[in-house]
Design a protein around this motif. Structure first.
Motif, PDB file in Angstrom:
ATOM      1  N   SER A  68      -2.142  -3.623  -9.973  1.00 29.87           N
ATOM      2  CA  SER A  68      -2.891  -3.524  -9.253  1.00 29.87           C
ATOM      3  C   SER A  68      -2.951  -2.334  -8.438  1.00 29.87           C
ATOM      4  O   SER A  68      -3.979  -2.084  -7.969  1.00 29.87           O
ATOM      5  CB  SER A  68      -2.351  -4.667  -8.079  1.00 29.87           C
ATOM      6  OG  SER A  68      -3.064  -4.682  -6.744  1.00 29.87           O
ATOM      7  N   LEU A  69      -1.935  -1.757  -8.110  1.00 31.98           N
ATOM      8  CA  LEU A  69      -1.926  -0.564  -7.303  1.00 31.98           C
ATOM      9  C   LEU A  69      -2.693   0.548  -8.087  1.00 31.98           C
ATOM     10  O   LEU A  69      -3.228   1.588  -7.253  1.00 31.98           O
ATOM     11  CB  LEU A  69      -0.416  -0.057  -7.120  1.00 31.98           C
ATOM     12  CG  LEU A  69       0.377  -1.006  -6.324  1.00 31.98           C
ATOM     13  CD1 LEU A  69       2.176  -0.554  -6.293  1.00 31.98           C
ATOM     14  CD2 LEU A  69      -0.005  -0.498  -4.794  1.00 31.98           C
ATOM     15  N   ALA A  70      -2.743   0.418  -9.245  1.00 29.17           N
ATOM     16  CA  ALA A  70      -3.266   1.758 -10.318  1.00 29.17           C
ATOM     17  C   ALA A  70      -4.969   1.499  -9.850  1.00 29.17           C
ATOM     18  O   ALA A  70      -5.690   2.555 -10.145  1.00 29.17           O
ATOM     19  CB  ALA A  70      -3.215   1.615 -11.523  1.00 29.17           C
ATOM     20  N   GLN A  98       2.114  -3.154 -10.388  1.00 31.60           N
ATOM     21  CA  GLN A  98       1.997  -1.751 -10.888  1.00 31.60           C
ATOM     22  C   GLN A  98       0.371  -1.613 -11.212  1.00 31.60           C
ATOM     23  O   GLN A  98      -0.261  -0.894 -10.894  1.00 31.60           O
ATOM     24  CB  GLN A  98       2.570  -1.476 -12.245  1.00 31.60           C
ATOM     25  CG  GLN A  98       2.312  -0.393 -12.924  1.00 31.60           C
ATOM     26  CD  GLN A  98       2.856   0.919 -12.681  1.00 31.60           C
ATOM     27  OE1 GLN A  98       3.402   1.001 -11.633  1.00 31.60           O
ATOM     28  NE2 GLN A  98       2.704   2.103 -13.314  1.00 31.60           N
ATOM     29  N   LEU A 158       9.349   1.269  -8.089  1.00 32.39           N
ATOM     30  CA  LEU A 158       8.611   0.131  -7.636  1.00 32.39           C
ATOM     31  C   LEU A 158       9.129  -1.221  -8.146  1.00 32.39           C
ATOM     32  O   LEU A 158       9.241  -2.054  -7.561  1.00 32.39           O
ATOM     33  CB  LEU A 158       7.281   0.137  -8.557  1.00 32.39           C
ATOM     34  CG  LEU A 158       6.174  -0.838  -8.180  1.00 32.39           C
ATOM     35  CD1 LEU A 158       5.747  -1.037  -6.807  1.00 32.39           C
ATOM     36  CD2 LEU A 158       5.026  -1.024  -9.230  1.00 32.39           C
ATOM     37  N   ARG A 218       0.740  -1.446  -0.063  1.00 34.34           N
ATOM     38  CA  ARG A 218      -0.123   0.024   0.055  1.00 34.34           C
ATOM     39  C   ARG A 218       0.608   1.227  -0.011  1.00 34.34           C
ATOM     40  O   ARG A 218       0.563   2.296  -0.539  1.00 34.34           O
ATOM     41  CB  ARG A 218      -0.974  -0.067   1.337  1.00 34.34           C
ATOM     42  CG  ARG A 218      -2.139   0.874   1.128  1.00 34.34           C
ATOM     43  CD  ARG A 218      -2.826   0.587   2.320  1.00 34.34           C
ATOM     44  NE  ARG A 218      -3.602  -0.562   2.391  1.00 34.34           N
ATOM     45  CZ  ARG A 218      -3.623  -1.509   3.561  1.00 34.34           C
ATOM     46  NH1 ARG A 218      -2.589  -1.029   4.458  1.00 34.34           N
ATOM     47  NH2 ARG A 218      -3.866  -2.589   3.660  1.00 34.34           N
ATOM     48  N   SER A 219       2.063   1.192   0.597  1.00 35.64           N
ATOM     49  CA  SER A 219       2.826   2.222   0.755  1.00 35.64           C
ATOM     50  C   SER A 219       3.440   2.576  -0.661  1.00 35.64           C
ATOM     51  O   SER A 219       4.083   3.730  -0.780  1.00 35.64           O
ATOM     52  CB  SER A 219       3.934   2.185   1.734  1.00 35.64           C
ATOM     53  OG  SER A 219       4.887   1.235   1.396  1.00 35.64           O
ATOM     54  N   TRP A 220       3.329   1.656  -1.353  1.00 39.77           N
ATOM     55  CA  TRP A 220       4.063   2.049  -2.942  1.00 39.77           C
ATOM     56  C   TRP A 220       3.039   2.970  -3.728  1.00 39.77           C
ATOM     57  O   TRP A 220       3.830   3.162  -4.801  1.00 39.77           O
ATOM     58  CB  TRP A 220       4.502   0.752  -3.676  1.00 39.77           C
ATOM     59  CG  TRP A 220       5.546  -0.037  -2.556  1.00 39.77           C
ATOM     60  CD1 TRP A 220       6.369   0.643  -1.714  1.00 39.77           C
ATOM     61  CD2 TRP A 220       5.722  -1.439  -2.590  1.00 39.77           C
ATOM     62  NE1 TRP A 220       7.024  -0.614  -1.346  1.00 39.77           N
ATOM     63  CE2 TRP A 220       6.874  -1.778  -1.771  1.00 39.77           C
ATOM     64  CE3 TRP A 220       5.364  -2.543  -3.466  1.00 39.77           C
ATOM     65  CZ2 TRP A 220       7.299  -2.748  -1.776  1.00 39.77           C
ATOM     66  CZ3 TRP A 220       5.698  -3.636  -3.454  1.00 39.77           C
ATOM     67  CH2 TRP A 220       6.620  -3.897  -2.332  1.00 39.77           C
ATOM     68  N   ARG A 221       2.022   3.204  -3.264  1.00 41.35           N
ATOM     69  CA  ARG A 221       1.014   3.861  -4.363  1.00 41.35           C
ATOM     70  C   ARG A 221       1.604   5.247  -4.616  1.00 41.35           C
ATOM     71  O   ARG A 221       2.126   5.871  -3.728  1.00 41.35           O
ATOM     72  CB  ARG A 221      -0.290   4.163  -3.595  1.00 41.35           C
ATOM     73  CG  ARG A 221      -1.018   2.940  -3.518  1.00 41.35           C
ATOM     74  CD  ARG A 221      -2.344   3.308  -2.708  1.00 41.35           C
ATOM     75  NE  ARG A 221      -3.157   2.138  -2.666  1.00 41.35           N
ATOM     76  CZ  ARG A 221      -4.191   1.873  -1.808  1.00 41.35           C
ATOM     77  NH1 ARG A 221      -4.418   2.928  -1.057  1.00 41.35           N
ATOM     78  NH2 ARG A 221      -5.116   0.639  -1.900  1.00 41.35           N
ATOM     79  N   GLY A 222       1.635   5.591  -5.978  1.00 41.99           N
ATOM     80  CA  GLY A 222       1.945   6.642  -6.673  1.00 41.99           C
ATOM     81  C   GLY A 222       3.686   6.951  -6.786  1.00 41.99           C
ATOM     82  O   GLY A 222       3.972   7.926  -7.181  1.00 41.99           O
ATOM     83  N   GLY A 260      -6.609  -0.042  -7.298  1.00 42.10           N
ATOM     84  CA  GLY A 260      -7.106  -0.146  -5.713  1.00 42.10           C
ATOM     85  C   GLY A 260      -6.536  -1.205  -5.049  1.00 42.10           C
ATOM     86  O   GLY A 260      -6.980  -1.363  -3.797  1.00 42.10           O
TER      87      GLY A 260
END
Length: 466
Positions: free
Chosen positions: A239-241, A237, A54, A44-48, A243
């Motif tokens: 997945s994080l984009a 990548q 990444l 979760r902390s890797w968002r953005g 949600g």
């Protein structure tokens, strides 16, 4: 981190040796002794963060202690700076909770660029450090060859020999390989199919005496662990984009050699919530027949509109079999020896365990063309034939419409104009600006008989210090 063979007899190696070795000495493939695992909080902390950052977070545990952190981070930044889209792997929405992840924004317009742009830099780094020269030998069903050549052509410490099946890749795919100039680049068109090319590579790695002890072979095919390692990143990548990791994802992967989808399997093992992986194949459907009916049996290879998947011997499938058999190398060796003689199955409980995550589908040429046309007419979005197979398989196999389904867009449609034409569309996909003159460039390649000795003799007499 140490790496072990799927056949259990070769010695464990460190990352540098695995990078240069390719096949293990016992004929197996190298896999990590253990995998890093990331918590949901960490993911979760890797968002953005950027794609390169990444990639560093996910891959550094595999090279830690071998490549300094700053050097590896710089390597990744250089690798992904050559992609044409700022997102590196952008997502395009087709329908409600249905997406295509464009993995063709690299220099050769195929997903192979994600790994092979990095592999070239890794090889140059390690070989310079060791003061060593190697011969790269690889087989391609279309895209690996051009991506390997592009990724390695500036490497000072390699000669590269790429085998492709003569007249069985698209013209764009062939020209992307054969128009790159360089004294260290050699393209060989083999009068056979991709499996013949792949077999020659494996035989040559198993016995390198034809090189006279003056150099060694290095692998660029997906038998090379570094290829798989780099492909894990874009699952995170996507997945994080959309949600993740707070919701699970499903992926549909056009695959022939099982490397790209095996990377998704590893992403799940490393902590990414993935509820479904769809194996999308064409008429060369050995993976579908195994996953749907627990029967692994080679049929005659057929030529299709999706040539990058015209493969019957899926090398990376061995890595999954290793896990399904509790990492028992002897069991894997026995199974594959039996598979060379006829159809095999695995124990029912092992197969059912695989089915908890994997589904599969085989899509023929007509349905591929229908999908290209339907998606374009509805979305004005053009799919290449491999991605079209992924989209169709995703729709046929989808378990839960509430879970985002992401098809890996493996190649640019301009690489396959014949398939677009056969779909009945009048639109013609244009090559990007950096390839606009592709059909005017001089080609250079050598046609050889379907003979491993002919290929080995050619390599032995043409590498730089021969």
């Amino acid at each position: 981190m140490r790496y072990i063979s799927t056949r259990g007899e070769a010695p464990a190696l460190g990352f540098e040796d695995v990078l240069l070795t390719g096949l293990a000495t016992d004929g197996g493939l190298y896999v990590p002794e253990s995998l890093p695992h990331f918590s949901l909080e960490e993911i979760r902390s890797w968002r953005g963060i950027s794609y390169a950052e990444l990639a560093y977070k996910i891959m550094y545990p595999f090279v830690e202690g071998v490549i300094p952190a700053d050097d590896f981070r710089k390597m990744l930044e250089e690798t992904y700076s050559v992609f044409s889209h700022q997102a590196v792997a952008p997502l395009v929405q087709l329908d409600t909770n249905e997406w295509v992840m464009e993995l063709f924004r690299g220099p050769t317009l195929a997903f192979k660029d994600f790994a092979l742009q990095l592999l070239g830099r890794l090889l140059d780094y390690v070989l310079a450090k060791r003061k060593q020269h190697v011969v790269i030998m690889g087989a391609t069903s279309g895209d690996t060859g051009s991506a390997a050549i592009e990724g390695c052509r500036r490497c000072e410490h390699v000669d590269i020999f790429i085998l492709h099946p003569h007249q069985r890749v698209s013209e764009v795919q062939r020209r992307q390989m054969t128009t790159v100039q360089g004294d260290n680049i050699h393209n060989i068109a083999v009068k056979g199919n991709f499996d013949d090319c792949q077999r020659m590579v494996k035989e040559s790695f198993g016995n390198q005496s034809f090189l006279g002890g003056k150099t060694q072979l290095a692998a660029v095919n997906s038998i090379n662990w570094a290829r798989i390692m780099a492909q894990i990143v874009y699952y995170f990548q996507a997945s994080l984009a959309l949600g993740g990791p707070d919701r699970s994802m499903a992926f549909s992967v056009p695959t022939g050699n099982f490397g790209d989808i095996f990377a998704g399997y590893l992403a799940k093992k490393m902590g990414l919530p993935i509820s479904q992986l769809v194996i999308a194949t064409n008429r060369n459907d050995i993976l579908h027949r195994f996953m749907s009916g627990n029967k692994y049996e080679q049929h005659q290879l057929e030529h299709t509109l999706s040539p990058s998947m015209d493969i019957m011997v899926s090398s990376n499938f061995e890595r999954l079999l290793f896990d399904l058999h509790g990492r028992d190398g002897v069991a894997v060796r026995t199974l594959l020896e039996n598979a060379a003689k006829g159809p095999v199955s695995i124990e029912e409980y092992r197969w059912k365990h695989a089915r908890k995550l994997f589904d599969s589908d085989a899509v023929d040429d007509q349905t591929t063309c229908d999908t290209i046309r339907e998606v374009y007419e509805r979305n004005e979005y053009l799919l290449d034939p491999h991605t079209a197979i992924g989209v169709r398989a995703a729709r046929n196999c989808r378990r839960d419409s509430a879970v985002p389904m992401i098809t890996l867009g493996t190649a640019h449609p301009a690489k396959f104009p014949d398939a677009i034409a056969e779909s009945g569309l009048s639109v013609k996909p244009d090559l990007p600006a950096h390839m606009a003159d592709l059909f005017e460039r001089d080609e250079r390649y050598t046609v050889l008989d379907n003979s491993v000795s002919d290929v080995q003799n050619f390599i032995a007499s043409h590498w730089k210090n021969a």
